[in-house]
Every structure is written in structure tokens, then in C-alpha cells.
Design a protein around this motif. Structure first.
Motif, PDB file in Angstrom:
ATOM      1  N   ARG A   1       0.571  -5.700  -3.817  1.00 49.56           N
ATOM      2  CA  ARG A   1       0.168  -5.832  -2.519  1.00 49.56           C
ATOM      3  C   ARG A   1      -0.916  -6.972  -2.188  1.00 49.56           C
ATOM      4  O   ARG A   1      -1.847  -7.249  -3.054  1.00 49.56           O
ATOM      5  CB  ARG A   1      -0.368  -4.773  -2.014  1.00 49.56           C
TER       6      ARG A   1
ATOM      7  N   TYR B   1       4.877  -0.911   2.785  1.00 50.47           N
ATOM      8  CA  TYR B   1       4.637  -1.843   1.428  1.00 50.47           C
ATOM      9  C   TYR B   1       4.094  -1.174   0.498  1.00 50.47           C
ATOM     10  O   TYR B   1       4.673  -1.432  -0.546  1.00 50.47           O
ATOM     11  CB  TYR B   1       3.879  -2.938   2.085  1.00 50.47           C
TER      12      TYR B   1
ATOM     13  N   TYR C   1      10.115  -1.694   0.995  1.00 49.81           N
ATOM     14  CA  TYR C   1       9.947  -3.055   1.639  1.00 49.81           C
ATOM     15  C   TYR C   1      10.774  -3.387   2.674  1.00 49.81           C
ATOM     16  O   TYR C   1      10.231  -4.473   3.968  1.00 49.81           O
ATOM     17  CB  TYR C   1      10.534  -3.987   0.619  1.00 49.81           C
TER      18      TYR C   1
ATOM     19  N   ALA D   1       8.842  -2.082   5.852  1.00 51.86           N
ATOM     20  CA  ALA D   1       7.417  -2.781   5.812  1.00 51.86           C
ATOM     21  C   ALA D   1       7.842  -4.331   6.539  1.00 51.86           C
ATOM     22  O   ALA D   1       6.908  -4.693   7.490  1.00 51.86           O
ATOM     23  CB  ALA D   1       6.839  -3.108   4.486  1.00 51.86           C
TER      24      ALA D   1
ATOM     25  N   CYS E   1       7.464  -9.023   0.838  1.00 51.46           N
ATOM     26  CA  CYS E   1       8.771  -8.268   0.979  1.00 51.46           C
ATOM     27  C   CYS E   1      10.064  -8.778   0.908  1.00 51.46           C
ATOM     28  O   CYS E   1      10.888  -8.245   0.352  1.00 51.46           O
ATOM     29  CB  CYS E   1       8.598  -7.690   2.521  1.00 51.46           C
TER      30      CYS E   1
END
Length: 330
Positions: free
Chosen positions: A25, A183, A188, A191, A214
Motif C-alpha cells: 500500500r 485496497y 483491488y 478499491a 490497483c
């Protein structure tokens, strides 16, 4: 292609399939949310008389009674079928299960009693003032719970944000929270959709690196590079710009462009005098790319340089340096 083992932030390289959980992240802000929908039991659609007996027989003119369904094929008595009692019971049970699952998503995970909602950052709490007091309190508590769990239990944090979104889907701060928690949980596609929605609502660029990553995670490095290219780099803070650079280098590696990935990182402020986490992460990404380029001695140098400024232990640079040293000795 070798995997990036950086414990946080966008991966420096490797295949997107290895990104899961809370790893990979960019720097995060706030989490939250979840859809709601009530399912109703469906009728069986079969006609029956008021006494519950099957309708049947012909009227005085012959043929099926007016307004009633078609005859069963090959049934000379023109009787109509009615659902069996077991079938109706199964339908009700399935409907109740669907409704229970929907309600559970709407309610969200239990919120610890010690979470009052007042722990929420003031800037976020201010954006909830458009909600009725009780609703704002519930949303606040879900957001706080998500924030506390996002590192250790990202899936539960994500479920808290879904519950917040079910109650306040028109607030950008809630959609942003759902995106970041999704996320972290490895969702993904969700997100990406939520962060794009938040960006449309408030115009913020804070999550541009996550959006790009992503796209990488979904196996679309070209789209990731397009996001990077269109980002207003002159308006981004150093930390966010560093995260964007890491994602760009990773997308290049996804495309098999290792030399381009190295150049991208070499043009970044690797030798910055700052001792912030973003410097350590940039150096770590560069060292990892050097390993992929089979330049272990150079990689060792940069793992050590990353570790030297990694006060928060945002990377495992020290462990990677030891690993490279052993490979050189062997």
C-alpha cells in the motif's frame, strides 16, 4: 519475475498476483463502507384456489377456465400443479438466508464498546455533519474501528467501511475510506472504483498512487502508467510523489522493462537528506530492482542505505541486505 518483499506501499516490482492483505500500500489516510439491499421472498407464481386445492377442470365452454394458466401437457383432466409444501418451505428458507446475509452486511462487524466515534479526526468528523446525529455517530464508530484494524485485520476493517458506506454513500470521505480498506484487503477492483468515485466527488489527488497500483494489481500496467503520466506531479507532496515513482517503476517491471524501471528510480531523489519513510522506500525499491537486474553488490549498498533512514521499519531492508550478503558469499 522476482517478487518485491517490501512490507508496505506499492510493490517495487514483480507480478501483481502476489499482492494481498495489507501489503503493497502507498501511504494511507482513512478507511470505511458497504452496500445495502433487501431481498423479498418471491412467490411461486402457481395459481391455486382459495381453499388451497389445485385449480382445474374446464368451464362450460370447454378448455381451461378463463384467466388460468396453461394445461399441463398430456393431462386430460386439465388439472394445474401446485407447489409442494417442501418447495415452498425451501423458498422461504432461501429468502430468509438472503435477507440475513444482506442485513449482516448492512450492520457490519460488532463495534467495540470503547469506540465512541469521538476518536475520529476533526477534519473527517466535520464532513459527517450533514448527517443526522445518530447516523453520523454510527458512521464515525465504523470509521474509527476500520482505522484501528486496517493493519492487522484488513478484511474486518473493509467490512466496517462497507457498513459506513451503506449509511453515507454520498460522502467522499466515506468512499475514500472504503477504497483504502478494500485496497488493504486485496479487493483491488472495488478499491479502484471507490477511489475514483471519491476523486470525482472531491477532486483530491491524495490516492493517485493507490489508483495506479490497483491497475497494476489487476494486471493492467499500461493503465497504471497512464495514471502516473496524467498525475499533476508538480502539485504532489514529496511522499506521494515517491509512492507514484515506485508504482511507475513497478509497472515498467511488469512490462518487462527493467532498464526503464531502473532509470525511473535513478531520476528520483534517492540521495535526499531527509530521513522520512518515503526516502527509505525509494531506496528499497531501487535496491530490489538492482537484485532483479543481477547487480547484487549495488543492491547490497542500497539496501544498507535504505535501512539507515528507515527509523519506522517500513521495509525489511536489513533482512534483504543479509540475504544478499549470503548470496555473495556463496
Amino acid at each position: 519475475m522476482p517478487q518485491d518483499r517490501s512490507p508496505r506501499g506499492p510493490r517495487a516490482g514483480g507480478s501483481s498476483s502476489s499482492r494481498g492483505g495489507g501489503e503493497g500500500r502507498p501511504s494511507r489516510g482513512r478507511p470505511d463502507s458497504g452496500p445495502r439491499g433487501d431481498s423479498k421472498p418471491r412467490g411461486d407464481g402457481k395459481p391455486r384456489s382459495s381453499d388451497g386445492k389445485p385449480r382445474g377442470g374446464a368451464d362450460s365452454r370447454g378448455g381451461p377456465p378463463a384467466g388460468r394458466g396453461p394445461r399441463r401437457s398430456g393431462d386430460s383432466s386439465r388439472e394445474f400443479s401446485r407447489p409442494r409444501r417442501d418447495d415452498r418451505r425451501d423458498d422461504r428458507r432461501r429468502s430468509d438466508e438472503d435477507r440475513s446475509e444482506t442485513q449482516a452486511k448492512y450492520d457490519g462487524p460488532p463495534i467495540p464498546e470503547e469506540i465512541t466515534g469521538r476518536e475520529l479526526d476533526r477534519s473527517i468528523a466535520a464532513q459527517l455533519k450533514s448527517l443526522p446525529d445518530k447516523l453520523a455517530l454510527r458512521v464515525s464508530r465504523h470509521l474509527v474501528a476500520a482505522g484501528e484494524l486496517i493493519e492487522t485485520e484488513p478484511r474486518t476493517a473493509y467490512e466496517h467501511t462497507l457498513a459506513a458506506r451503506a449509511r453515507a454513500s454520498r460522502l467522499a470521505v466515506v468512499r475514500e475510506a472504503v477504497g483504502e480498506a478494500a485496497y488493504a484487503a486485496g479487493e483491488y477492483a472495488e478499491a479502484l472504483a471507490e477511489l475514483k468515485a471519491a476523486k470525482r466527488m472531491n477532486g483530491a489527488q491524495d490516492y493517485v498512487a493507490i489508483i495506479a497500483d490497483c491497475e497494476r494489481a489487476l494486471g493492467r500496467p499500461d493503465r497504471a502508467l497512464a495514471v502516473v503520466k496524467n498525475a499533476p506531479k508538480d502539485k504532489l507532496a514529496p511522499a506521494l510523489l515517491a509512492e507514484l515513482t515506485i508504482v511507475e517503476a513497478g509497472a515498467r517491471r511488469d512490462r518487462g522493462e527493467l532498464d526503464a524501471a531502473l532509470r525511473t528510480l535513478e531520476l528520483s531523489p534517492l540521495m535526499s537528506k531527509a530521513r522520512d519513510t518515503w526516502v527509505a522506500r525509494l531506496r528499497y525499491a531501487y535496491a530490489d530492482a538492482l537484485v532483479a537486474a543481477e547487480r547484487p553488490q549495488d543492491a547490497l549498498t542500497w539496501f544498507h542505505r535504505a535501512d539507515a533512514v528507515d527509523a519506522e521499519r517500513a521495509t525489511d531492508a536489513a533482512a534483504r541486505a543479509t540475504e544478499v550478503e549470503r548470496s555473495l558469499e556463496g
